[in-house]
Design a protein around this motif. Structure first.
Motif, PDB file in Angstrom:
ATOM      1  N   PRO A  28     -12.026  33.502 -30.875  1.00  0.00           N
ATOM      2  CA  PRO A  28     -11.059  33.084 -31.910  1.00  0.00           C
ATOM      3  C   PRO A  28      -9.875  32.369 -31.262  1.00  0.00           C
ATOM      4  O   PRO A  28      -9.495  32.653 -30.125  1.00  0.00           O
ATOM      5  CB  PRO A  28     -10.623  34.391 -32.562  1.00  0.00           C
ATOM      6  CG  PRO A  28     -10.962  35.452 -31.585  1.00  0.00           C
ATOM      7  CD  PRO A  28     -12.116  34.936 -30.763  1.00  0.00           C
ATOM      8  N   ALA A  29      -9.304  31.425 -31.990  1.00  0.00           N
ATOM      9  CA  ALA A  29      -8.159  30.666 -31.474  1.00  0.00           C
ATOM     10  C   ALA A  29      -6.970  31.599 -31.286  1.00  0.00           C
ATOM     11  O   ALA A  29      -6.733  32.489 -32.109  1.00  0.00           O
ATOM     12  CB  ALA A  29      -7.794  29.556 -32.436  1.00  0.00           C
ATOM     13  N   PRO A  30      -6.239  31.426 -30.172  1.00  0.00           N
ATOM     14  CA  PRO A  30      -5.065  32.292 -29.965  1.00  0.00           C
ATOM     15  C   PRO A  30      -4.004  32.011 -31.035  1.00  0.00           C
ATOM     16  O   PRO A  30      -3.846  30.889 -31.500  1.00  0.00           O
ATOM     17  CB  PRO A  30      -4.558  31.891 -28.581  1.00  0.00           C
ATOM     18  CG  PRO A  30      -5.130  30.542 -28.320  1.00  0.00           C
ATOM     19  CD  PRO A  30      -6.396  30.452 -29.108  1.00  0.00           C
ATOM     20  N   ALA A  31      -3.310  33.050 -31.405  1.00  0.00           N
ATOM     21  CA  ALA A  31      -2.256  32.920 -32.423  1.00  0.00           C
ATOM     22  C   ALA A  31      -1.118  32.089 -31.865  1.00  0.00           C
ATOM     23  O   ALA A  31      -0.725  32.239 -30.703  1.00  0.00           O
ATOM     24  CB  ALA A  31      -1.756  34.291 -32.839  1.00  0.00           C
ATOM     25  N   ARG A  32      -0.599  31.188 -32.685  1.00  0.00           N
ATOM     26  CA  ARG A  32       0.523  30.358 -32.252  1.00  0.00           C
ATOM     27  C   ARG A  32       1.790  31.194 -32.198  1.00  0.00           C
ATOM     28  O   ARG A  32       2.075  31.948 -33.120  1.00  0.00           O
ATOM     29  CB  ARG A  32       0.752  29.214 -33.214  1.00  0.00           C
ATOM     30  CG  ARG A  32      -0.257  28.135 -33.097  1.00  0.00           C
ATOM     31  CD  ARG A  32       0.166  26.986 -33.962  1.00  0.00           C
ATOM     32  NE  ARG A  32      -0.544  25.788 -33.580  1.00  0.00           N
ATOM     33  CZ  ARG A  32      -0.414  24.653 -34.176  1.00  0.00           C
ATOM     34  NH1 ARG A  32       0.391  24.538 -35.212  1.00  0.00           N
ATOM     35  NH2 ARG A  32      -1.074  23.589 -33.771  1.00  0.00           N
ATOM     36  N   GLN A  33       2.514  31.023 -31.113  1.00  0.00           N
ATOM     37  CA  GLN A  33       3.778  31.726 -30.993  1.00  0.00           C
ATOM     38  C   GLN A  33       4.864  30.866 -31.605  1.00  0.00           C
ATOM     39  O   GLN A  33       4.946  29.664 -31.335  1.00  0.00           O
ATOM     40  CB  GLN A  33       4.106  32.013 -29.543  1.00  0.00           C
ATOM     41  CG  GLN A  33       3.196  33.029 -28.917  1.00  0.00           C
ATOM     42  CD  GLN A  33       3.598  33.318 -27.483  1.00  0.00           C
ATOM     43  OE1 GLN A  33       4.379  32.605 -26.892  1.00  0.00           O
ATOM     44  NE2 GLN A  33       3.037  34.375 -26.935  1.00  0.00           N
TER      45      GLN A  33
END
Length: 108
Positions: A11-16
């Motif tokens: 899964p794509a990493p969550a945007r900070q």
């Protein structure tokens, strides 16, 4: 029918969310981090204040407005005011009217 195969992709990493600045450099006294913006979204007003030279600016806000937006508006307003009112030469400190030089006609 068969079962679906699970995807092997990660899964794509969550945007900070990078926090935006809330303190800025003053245009007038040039002190860093001396200008703060306080926003009252309920009233729809933002106040910008320099704690060193006490410069102030007030603007309307909405739900999308951020402190950097108010600072940018202040810069634009200061530039517009400077273009509108060019600097003038200071007046002489004496309140007396200067006399015109006297010419004597007897010296001819």
């Amino acid at each position: 029918m068969g079962k679906r195969k699970k995807s092997s992709r990660k899964p794509a990493p969550a945007r900070q969310k990078i926090p935006l600045d809330t303190t800025f450099t003053c245009l007038f006294c040039h002190h860093e981090k001396s200008v703060t913006v306080r926003m009252d979204r309920k009233e729809g007003v933002a106040n910008l204040v320099c704690r060193v030279c006490d410069q102030r600016y007030q603007s309307k806000v909405n739900h999308l407005t951020e402190p950097i937006d108010i600072y940018s508006e202040w810069i634009d307003a200061a530039d517009a005011a400077q273009r509108e009112d060019p600097p003038r030469r200071p007046a002489a400190s004496s309140s007396r009217v200067a006399r015109a030089p006297a010419y004597d006609s007897d010296d001819e």
